[in-house]
Design a protein around this motif. Structure first.
Motif, PDB file in Angstrom:
ATOM      1  N   UNK A 185       0.269  -1.648   0.192  1.00 12.25           N
ATOM      2  CA  UNK A 185       0.046   0.143  -0.544  1.00 12.25           C
ATOM      3  C   UNK A 185       1.143   1.373   0.104  1.00 12.25           C
ATOM      4  N   UNK A 186       1.865   1.177   0.516  1.00 17.76           N
ATOM      5  CA  UNK A 186       3.086   1.850   0.689  1.00 17.76           C
ATOM      6  C   UNK A 186       3.672   2.190  -0.488  1.00 17.76           C
ATOM      7  N   UNK A 187       3.306   1.579  -1.422  1.00 12.63           N
ATOM      8  CA  UNK A 187       5.024   1.320  -2.587  1.00 12.63           C
ATOM      9  C   UNK A 187       6.328   1.382  -1.798  1.00 12.63           C
ATOM     10  N   UNK A 188       6.693   0.099  -1.614  1.00 18.48           N
ATOM     11  CA  UNK A 188       7.720   0.030  -1.341  1.00 18.48           C
ATOM     12  C   UNK A 188       8.818  -0.366  -2.176  1.00 18.48           C
ATOM     13  N   UNK A 189      10.219  -0.264  -0.936  1.00 16.49           N
ATOM     14  CA  UNK A 189      10.709  -0.628  -2.443  1.00 16.49           C
ATOM     15  C   UNK A 189      11.630  -2.028  -1.581  1.00 16.49           C
ATOM     16  N   UNK A 190      11.569  -2.636  -0.969  1.00 17.77           N
ATOM     17  CA  UNK A 190      11.570  -3.560  -0.053  1.00 17.77           C
ATOM     18  C   UNK A 190      11.326  -4.068   0.820  1.00 17.77           C
ATOM     19  N   UNK A 191      10.836  -5.673   0.535  1.00 25.40           N
ATOM     20  CA  UNK A 191       9.735  -5.886   1.791  1.00 25.40           C
ATOM     21  C   UNK A 191      10.509  -7.410   1.791  1.00 25.40           C
ATOM     22  N   UNK A 192      10.889  -7.700   3.320  1.00 22.24           N
ATOM     23  CA  UNK A 192      11.210  -8.739   3.973  1.00 22.24           C
ATOM     24  C   UNK A 192      10.170  -9.255   4.187  1.00 22.24           C
ATOM     25  N   UNK A 193       9.951 -11.357   3.298  1.00 21.68           N
ATOM     26  CA  UNK A 193       8.972 -11.586   2.923  1.00 21.68           C
ATOM     27  C   UNK A 193       9.255 -12.837   4.035  1.00 21.68           C
ATOM     28  N   UNK A 194       8.705 -13.301   5.456  1.00 18.29           N
ATOM     29  CA  UNK A 194       9.102 -13.991   5.782  1.00 18.29           C
ATOM     30  C   UNK A 194       8.496 -15.108   6.363  1.00 18.29           C
ATOM     31  N   UNK A 195       8.836 -16.589   5.499  1.00 16.44           N
ATOM     32  CA  UNK A 195       8.768 -17.131   5.521  1.00 16.44           C
ATOM     33  C   UNK A 195       7.309 -17.000   5.218  1.00 16.44           C
TER      34      UNK A 195
END
Lengths: 347, 364
Positions: A185-195
């Motif tokens: 929703x906040x137009x991120x650039x980096x996402x931690x995908x935790x499992x």
């Protein structure tokens, strides 16, 4: 995948230690759980970096630590997390820093493992997805907010009409899509995908992984993909880092690490992955003895030496550094370093 | 390793479990829901049957029914037989059932954290089963229990024997569970996702342990899992379940190399494989049906690539492809011919053709 390897996040001697206290009144410090203990690597723009390891190795802590999700009293986060020239670890310590941090936070998001626990059951899906937008005051007016929510639902493959429903009306896979919509929703650039796929059914895992790949391409996202399912990590990652007891023991391209794992721990980990082929049932596996030691008092020297079939004297006393052992292939092992590790069967 | 498993034609032990036309229903607020719908399978001594399916496919309910652990009501078993060594467990009194459970039939669960009593020492819990089922004296029971802990690879067994479950790691707790169920030398072991909560290296240890113990005790194992990698390594034969019904049942090799049901095909194709990085994964569209809104005809029809008109009307009859291979699908000819012609890419099949030849040679 991006062509120019420009770091988006850099870790320098990154540590997350949890103090263990004892006693009711004085709360004496009893020890430190060194969950993450000195990480040095870059995450490049547009890539997916897979982070694998067994439970307790510190992979989730790494992800949360990078995003500064630990309160200062709970964990001692030290070293540097560099993003846009700022050390996020420093920013969290002063109120001035926090003001700098706030807009940076929008760029850095997380998707959680448990799609059941990470969505507030009392909020409508629309409100769940709109919450980050409200907190960061990015969109004014209820109508505009809901327009953005509907757009996000569509992006993750759900019907915009579902905004009025509650989380319990959704299946596991759909909930994970909601978690992804909220992160986006906040137009991120980096996402931690935790499992992100561990709690999902097999046929749904593939759908969610494909969605994540599509979104990465569409929005130029960088992922830190944390998982214990090595086949899934291999599928989605450009590079993979293997962690053991708070340290990265090996870091290389996904194919490279699968075809030529160098660290004895990576070799054992990869050989333990069950192969969906009955003909491979008799395959020789490297079975490790025992369990992972406690991070409260990790072994001296190389932390893997207590379970390593190739350990020699130096491994018990001197900690190996993460060094380049082949082009773009880093390993932390004394015996790889001096070339005395017996060549393994795979290859 | 014992030389077997390649074509499912393993030295045949006697049949210990035979499930015939089993139906399990639950009374709910929305009416009666059928969780298991006419299931049949059998298991021999020393054999491993893998049951594969997604959540809600009825695989756990089936095995809870075999153990007679389903509370009735809300569960109802209107039809079917569960023959254990020829005796119908559905007609067995509760008190008598207790003698089978934990003794001749044992079960290990997914979560070793919750299946041991946290308030009791390991010793108490292990000795209890021996005293209960074998009328053993305390001293003898303790000796046997410690011996079994050593057998399943728990270091320092005599010392750890006196500890509580929270003092054990997940892998060690699962070993304690395995030791506990082996104490009574069961003939049938039901393992419901026994390694799902464990790390891969620990999973490898536990699976190896189960194989060794099966060889030594000639136990029949029903292994419930959603991990096709795990069944491929463990099972002699595999049953694929969907929405309470068998879709396909075959020897492990047949299932992976000549799948004849679109759902099996979909599962095999959606496994992420090491040799296909970056490509899109095949994914089965849609999601499993709610059990109380199951479509008429084949439950997989709404998600099926091979769907025909008849699929929405009635459930297909059994098609027997070999003595060990049966499938329930109206379009199975089409599936089989496309698989045979190589028109559908199945990773396990591709690997089998390319790489596995030397590996198979080594084993012989």
């Amino acid at each position: 995948m991006s062509d120019s390897p420009k770091p988006i996040i850099s870790l320098r001697n990154f540590r997350v230690h949890f103090p263990i206290r004892e006693g009711v009144v004085f709360r004496r410090l009893k020890g430190m759980v060194k969950a993450v203990d000195g990480l040095n690597f870059d995450i490049y723009e547009g890539e997916t970096l897979g982070l694998v390891g067994e439970s307790g190795c510190g992979k989730s802590t790494t992800g949360r630590g990078i995003l500064q999700l630990y309160r200062p009293g709970v964990a001692h986060v030290s070293g540097e997390v560099l993003y846009k020239g700022q050390n996020l670890n420093e920013l969290g310590r002063s109120s001035k820093g926090l003001n700098v941090m706030r807009p940076l936070r929008r760029d850095l998001q997380i998707i959680f493992q448990d799609p059941y626990a990470s969505l507030n059951p009392r909020m409508t899906v629309g409100n769940i997805i709109a919450e980050p937008l409200k907190v960061h005051e990015l969109i004014k007016g209820e109508a505009n907010l809901m327009k953005r929510v509907r757009e996000l639902l569509e992006v993750v493959g759900l019907s915009p009409a579902m905004a009025k429903r509650y989380p319990h009306e959704f299946s596991g896979g759909q909930r994970q899509r909601l978690g992804i919509a909220r992160a986006l929703s906040l137009n991120p650039r980096f996402i931690v995908c935790d499992e992100p796929i561990s709690a999902l059914d097999v046929s749904i895992q593939a759908q969610v992984m494909n969605l994540m790949s599509d979104l990465q391409e569409r929005f130029d996202l960088t992922y830190l993909f944390i998982a214990h399912d090595l086949a899934a990590v291999k599928h989605i990652s450009d590079r993979i880092a293997v962690m053991y007891l708070g340290k990265v023991v090996e870091l290389a391209g996904g194919d490279e690490i699968y075809d030529r794992p160098m660290h004895p721990y990576s070799q054992a980990l990869i050989s333990a992955v069950p192969i969906p082929d009955p003909r491979a049932a008799g395959k020789e596996r490297i079975l490790l003895e025992g369990d992972v030691p406690s991070p409260l008092s990790p072994p001296s020297g190389c932390r893997f030496h207590t379970r390593c079939p190739f350990a020699i004297d130096i491994c018990k006393t001197k900690e190996p550094e993460l060094l380049e052992a082949a082009p773009a292939h880093q390993v932390a092992c004394h015996r790889v370093e001096d070339g005395s590790l017996p060549t393994h069967v795979k290859a | 390793m014992v030389e077997h498993s390649q074509d499912g034609a393993k030295p045949a032990g006697e049949t210990i479990l035979e499930v015939k036309d089993l139906v399990v229903q639950f009374k709910t607020e929305d009416g009666i829901v059928t969780a298991v719908d006419g299931l049949s399978y059998s298991l021999r001594r020393g054999e491993t049957l893998g049951i594969v399916g997604e959540s809600g496919s009825g695989k756990s309910v089936t095995n809870m029914a075999v153990m007679r652990l389903l509370p009735e009501p809300p569960a109802i078993i209107p039809r079917g037989q569960i023959l254990f060594k020829g005796k119908d467990l559905l007609k067995t009194a509760k008190s008598e059932m207790r003698k089978f459970r934990g003794n001749q039939i044992s079960m290990i669960f997914q979560d070793p954290m919750t299946s041991l009593n946290p308030f009791l020492r390991i010793s108490t819990q292990l000795v209890e089963t021996l005293e209960l089922h074998q009328n053993m004296g305390r001293k003898a029971a303790e000796a046997k229990a410690i011996e079994m802990l050593e057998r399943v690879g728990i270091p320092g067994a005599p010392r750890r024997f006196k500890q509580y479950p929270h003092q054990f790691s997940g892998g060690m707790r699962q070993r304690v569970m395995i030791a506990m169920m082996l104490l009574n030398d069961p003939e049938l072991l039901i393992a419901d996702e026994p390694t799902t909560a464990l790390d891969v290296t620990i999973q490898a240890q536990i699976l190896d342990l189960l194989k060794d113990l099966q060889r030594d005790f000639n136990t029949g194992i029903t292994l419930i899992t959603h991990d096709l990698g795990v069944v491929a390594g463990m099972a002699d034969k595999i049953m694929v379940m969907y929405s309470g019904k068998t879709m396909e049942a075959a020897s492990a090799l047949e299932l992976f190399e000549t799948p004849a049901h679109p759902y099996t095909l979909g599962l095999l194709r959606s496994i992420p494989r090491a040799d296909a990085t970056g490509q899109r994964l095949y994914s089965i569209p849609g999601r499993p049906p709610d059990l109380n809104r199951r479509p008429p005809g084949c439950p997989f029809a709404p998600r099926c690539d091979f769907v025909r008109d008849v699929c929405n009307e009635r459930f297909p009859d059994e098609t027997i492809l070999s003595p060990s291979h049966r499938v329930y699908c109206h379009a199975t000819d089409e599936v089989q011919s496309k698989v045979k012609a190589g028109l559908i890419d199945i990773p396990s099949r591709r690997e089998a053709q390319e790489g596995a030849a030397p590996a198979a040679g080594e084993g012989a």
